[in-house]
Motif scaffolding. Structure first.
Motif, PDB file in Angstrom:
ATOM      1  N   GLU A 145       0.831  -1.202   0.000  1.00  0.00           N
ATOM      2  CA  GLU A 145       0.000   0.000   0.000  1.00  0.00           C
ATOM      3  C   GLU A 145       0.865   1.252   0.000  1.00  0.00           C
ATOM      4  OE1 GLU A 145      -3.698   0.407   0.091  1.00  0.00           O
ATOM      5  OE2 GLU A 145      -3.121  -1.434  -0.935  1.00  0.00           O
ATOM      6  N   ARG A 149       0.079   2.768  -3.485  1.00  0.00           N
ATOM      7  CA  ARG A 149      -1.129   3.573  -3.308  1.00  0.00           C
ATOM      8  C   ARG A 149      -0.880   4.672  -2.277  1.00  0.00           C
ATOM      9  NH1 ARG A 149      -2.724  -1.849  -3.795  1.00  0.00           N
ATOM     10  NH2 ARG A 149      -3.724  -2.270  -5.772  1.00  0.00           N
ATOM     11  N   LEU A 152      -0.823   3.560   4.988  1.00  0.00           N
ATOM     12  CA  LEU A 152      -2.012   3.301   5.792  1.00  0.00           C
ATOM     13  C   LEU A 152      -2.359   4.475   6.697  1.00  0.00           C
ATOM     14  CD1 LEU A 152      -1.516  -0.427   6.834  1.00  0.00           C
ATOM     15  CD2 LEU A 152      -2.649   0.507   4.819  1.00  0.00           C
ATOM     16  N   GLN A 157      -9.580   6.149   1.483  1.00  0.00           N
ATOM     17  CA  GLN A 157     -10.687   5.201   1.346  1.00  0.00           C
ATOM     18  C   GLN A 157     -10.441   4.263   0.169  1.00  0.00           C
ATOM     19  OE1 GLN A 157     -13.509   5.034   3.491  1.00  0.00           O
ATOM     20  NE2 GLN A 157     -12.082   6.281   4.661  1.00  0.00           N
ATOM     21  N   ARG A 158     -10.605   2.973   0.403  1.00  0.00           N
ATOM     22  CA  ARG A 158     -10.434   1.987  -0.659  1.00  0.00           C
ATOM     23  C   ARG A 158     -11.766   1.768  -1.375  1.00  0.00           C
ATOM     24  NH1 ARG A 158      -6.261  -1.518  -0.375  1.00  0.00           N
ATOM     25  NH2 ARG A 158      -7.548  -3.327  -0.888  1.00  0.00           N
ATOM     26  N   THR A 159     -11.707   1.547  -2.681  1.00  0.00           N
ATOM     27  CA  THR A 159     -12.925   1.262  -3.436  1.00  0.00           C
ATOM     28  C   THR A 159     -13.424  -0.138  -3.078  1.00  0.00           C
ATOM     29  OG1 THR A 159     -11.748   0.282  -5.306  1.00  0.00           O
ATOM     30  CG2 THR A 159     -12.060   2.678  -5.332  1.00  0.00           C
ATOM     31  N   ALA A 162     -11.392  -2.897  -4.799  1.00  0.00           N
ATOM     32  CA  ALA A 162      -9.934  -2.877  -4.722  1.00  0.00           C
ATOM     33  C   ALA A 162      -9.392  -4.227  -4.255  1.00  0.00           C
ATOM     34  CB  ALA A 162      -9.471  -1.768  -3.782  1.00  0.00           C
ATOM     35  N   GLN A 163      -8.282  -4.673  -4.876  1.00  0.00           N
ATOM     36  CA  GLN A 163      -7.664  -5.932  -4.469  1.00  0.00           C
ATOM     37  C   GLN A 163      -6.912  -5.740  -3.155  1.00  0.00           C
ATOM     38  OE1 GLN A 163      -7.754  -5.093  -7.804  1.00  0.00           O
ATOM     39  NE2 GLN A 163      -9.161  -6.747  -8.277  1.00  0.00           N
ATOM     40  N   TRP A 164      -6.739  -6.841  -2.450  1.00  0.00           N
ATOM     41  CA  TRP A 164      -6.020  -6.832  -1.179  1.00  0.00           C
ATOM     42  C   TRP A 164      -4.733  -7.633  -1.369  1.00  0.00           C
ATOM     43  CZ3 TRP A 164      -7.914  -4.871   3.653  1.00  0.00           C
ATOM     44  CH2 TRP A 164      -7.084  -5.131   4.741  1.00  0.00           C
ATOM     45  N   ASN A 201      -7.134   0.323  -9.353  1.00  0.00           N
ATOM     46  CA  ASN A 201      -7.823  -0.518  -8.383  1.00  0.00           C
ATOM     47  C   ASN A 201      -8.353  -1.808  -8.999  1.00  0.00           C
ATOM     48  OD1 ASN A 201      -7.710   1.231  -6.013  1.00  0.00           O
ATOM     49  ND2 ASN A 201      -9.011   2.611  -7.198  1.00  0.00           N
TER      50      ASN A 201
END
Length: 250
Positions: A145, A149, A152, A157-159, A162-164, A201
């Motif tokens: 992350e 992106r 943390l 805010q994650r969509t 969004a993949q983890w 995402n």
């Protein structure tokens, strides 16, 4: 000896052995449906380290040590370590092997890093450049992350789609000599395909071609195996099976 079949498929006639493997994962992964199959599940994703990057390195080092323990080997018994991660300069991987006193070759293939290490490793063993080596790969949700992106702590805010990124590391030992059913029989190096996906995402859309753009010989392997065994696998698992092979196949 390495034989070329079709356009890009390589046949490893000596069929190097995969003599040991191990997987170390984070707490979230351990709570999933595959949790019981992992060799190590941490309760602390920071692995008692000062940063997420050091935590990822510690996780990969754990997987490497477990795989070597299973094989009854020390790092000094290896001719080379091929390992990679998602970080700049493969930070997590080189720190995991910096004290190994073994040649280290960094790999960077993103989601394909483990397959790339096994493929290159298989060719090195088959060609006599290494008698015994280890391939490893790792990722960590928190370090990824920050890399790709937002940190943390930013609180972005994650969509919903969004993949983890997995917090996990894997390692496998390849050898010219050994016993066991898992052997590397064929290798296929894929080619890059630009689909024009711009949504950061939606990584799934960018990686979709790996499931359908296969070498014709690869497709034949999959079809042949399914017909012989009367079973159906997802294309993803069939292709991985064809990469590793079995003693009673091919």
């Amino acid at each position: 000896m390495i034989e070329r079949i079709g356009q890009r498929t390589l046949h490893l006639t000596g069929r190097p052995y995969l003599i040991a493997h191990a997987a170390a994962v984070g707490k979230k992964e351990g709570e999933g449906p595959l949790g019981a199959y992992f060799d190590f599940v941490t309760e602390d994703d920071r692995m008692k380290q000062k940063s997420w990057e050091l935590a990822e390195s510690a996780l990969q080092k754990t997987a490497i040590n477990l795989a070597l323990h299973k094989a009854g080997l020390q790092k000094g018994d290896l001719d080379v370590i091929l390992a990679g991660d998602l970080l700049n300069q493969c930070t997590g991987s080189f720190l995991a092997s910096v004290d190994s006193d073994t040649p280290y070759l960094g790999q960077y293939g993103a989601c394909s890093t483990m397959a790339q290490g096994l493929a290159l490793g298989g060719c090195l063993v088959e060609g006599g450049a290494a008698r015994r080596l280890l391939a490893a790969a790792s990722s960590h949700f928190c370090s990824a992350e920050r890399q790709y992106r937002f940190p943390l702590a930013y609180g972005g805010q994650r969509t919903p789609t969004a993949q983890w990124t997995a917090t996990a590391a894997g390692a496998a030992v390849l050898s010219a000599q050994g016993t066991g059913r898992i052997r590397v029989t064929h290798v296929l190096f894929g080619k890059m395909i630009e689909l024009g996906v711009k949504d950061a995402n939606n990584m799934g859309a960018a990686m979709a071609p790996e499931e359908v753009n296969l070498d014709p010989y690869y497709k034949w392997c999959i079809i042949s195996y399914v017909l012989q065994n009367g079973t159906t696998f997802s294309l993803q698992w069939e292709s991985r099976f064809c990469l590793l092979g079995r003693d009673n196949y091919v």
